[in-house]
Design an enzyme around this catalytic site. Sequence first.
Site, PDB file in Angstrom:
ATOM      1  N   HIS A 157       0.067   3.927   6.830  1.00  0.00           N
ATOM      2  CA  HIS A 157       1.604   3.661   7.389  1.00  0.00           C
ATOM      3  C   HIS A 157       2.449   4.347   6.497  1.00  0.00           C
ATOM      4  O   HIS A 157       2.405   4.546   5.148  1.00  0.00           O
ATOM      5  CB  HIS A 157       1.799   2.201   7.251  1.00  0.00           C
ATOM      6  CG  HIS A 157       3.088   1.732   8.122  1.00  0.00           C
ATOM      7  ND1 HIS A 157       4.385   1.841   7.522  1.00  0.00           N
ATOM      8  CD2 HIS A 157       3.142   1.195   9.233  1.00  0.00           C
ATOM      9  CE1 HIS A 157       5.012   1.523   8.475  1.00  0.00           C
ATOM     10  NE2 HIS A 157       4.718   1.241   9.636  1.00  0.00           N
ATOM     11  N   ASP A 212      -0.990  -2.185  14.377  1.00  0.00           N
ATOM     12  CA  ASP A 212      -1.608  -1.556  15.745  1.00  0.00           C
ATOM     13  C   ASP A 212      -3.233  -2.055  15.711  1.00  0.00           C
ATOM     14  O   ASP A 212      -3.910  -1.880  16.677  1.00  0.00           O
ATOM     15  CB  ASP A 212      -1.448  -0.159  16.139  1.00  0.00           C
ATOM     16  CG  ASP A 212       0.060   0.089  16.528  1.00  0.00           C
ATOM     17  OD1 ASP A 212       0.530  -0.830  16.956  1.00  0.00           O
ATOM     18  OD2 ASP A 212       0.687   0.847  16.319  1.00  0.00           O
TER      19      ASP A 212
END
Length: 428
Positions: free
Chosen positions: A306, A363
């Site tokens: 991320h 996710d």
Amino acid sequence: MERAILEYKGARYELPVIDGTEQERAIDISNLRKDSGLITLDVGYQNTGSCTSAITFIDGDRGILRYRGIPIEVLAERSTFTETAFLLIYGHLPVEAERRAFSERLTENSMIHEDMLRFFDGFPPTAHPMAILSTMVNALSVYYPGYFTEDFESGTFDLMAVRLISKIRTIAAYSFKHSIGEPFVYPRHDLRYCANFLSMMFHSPVKPYEIDPDIEKALNALLILHADHEQNCSTSTVRLVGSSMVNLYASICAGICALWGPLHGGANQHVIEMLEGIQQQGLSVRDCVARAKDKDNRFRLFGFGHRIYKNYDPRAIILKGMCDTLLKKFNISEPLIDIAMELESAALADDFFIERKLYPNVDFYSGILYRMIGIPTNMFTVMFAIGRLPGWIAQWKEMHDSVPLKIGRPRQLYTGPPLSDYVPMDQR
Ligand code: ACO
């Protein structure tokens, strides 16, 4: 006010340092070009703030995420998606009268214009639901025109916001029904937001759908966890597009398109496809990790890494717990979750991932939960869009509330040819 000093070619420039509420600091370079002729270069905006914002706070090193100051863990446990949407957009939790009025308006605006149903006839059943969603959301501006520039004060914005939040789930459910060739199920006035969506998705005249409270709760928490994430790719897109003063529907449509990509919201679909690939093609978790580390291979471990979190994504922790709860309640054996956990352990123990601080992101586990709810894989990113919508709307509103509104327009460093003569290629 503190100042940072920039020295260049003997000249000294004083740049104001601005404080955020959580001890974050930013050097304000708004006047740098005017004063020095210099611009800053930051490809991918890794270190550039595009705005100030009072909506969402993230501390990526400590794994903190809060909406309007409230920790995401508390909202996921105690709030509803519509209440969280109100919080994000209007800046405070609604009082009872506000909550009821907001909920009634969502119900009143849940249908889509009957003429819009004909759009579905033109879409092939195999169309990707994100393509349908972006098209239909943009088309709302045809059926429900409203431009805040004309009457921002008169409630047009509020109406556009509830229309979008309510109709997006109707559009999403209808795209699923269209893909499987079943009749549309209309929204119901007596169901809450998530239950209504589940009914539109899964009810059929020959097979009534019973709403399980734990599934409804899980969906509610999933949407809350996705509701905002400050200036990510899709939100920045909504702001940038909206800064040209285009209407809200068009700005949201742009955000949906930005979210679709596999490096952003599209990753949830790719995670499941990757896990299924491991399961079906007999790939080993080790092979998968090795491919992700191979610089000559473009493959990435979807659901890992991320831009902001250099720690476990707090949303992924909650989602992992929710997976366990549903697995236990329904006594499901889900081989993909075993593969996911094996992959997670292998990656977290690997120097490549440790050095780069690559942890599971939102996710990684959301797809497994959506699967348990019965959502088809190609609709995972649509679910993300439904969840993220209030955040996009809140950020759009915040930008328009700020005075003066500045059109978004980054600079560049030109690296092409200098002034050149016009010489046709065959005369050179
Ligand atoms: N698998 C393998 N390697 C990775 C991964 C991954 N998932 N993510 C990052 N890396 C490596 C990169 O190859 C790079 O290595 P290098 O330093 O040797 O060149 C390093 O880690 C840094 O990666 P960047 O791409 O520079 O990091 P950035 O902050 O630009 O990208 C991103 C973040 C796009 C999320 C990235 O981690 C990624 O592609 N992850 C997979 C896709 C994904 O899960 N996206 C969803 C993100 S969450 C969301 O948007 C909702």
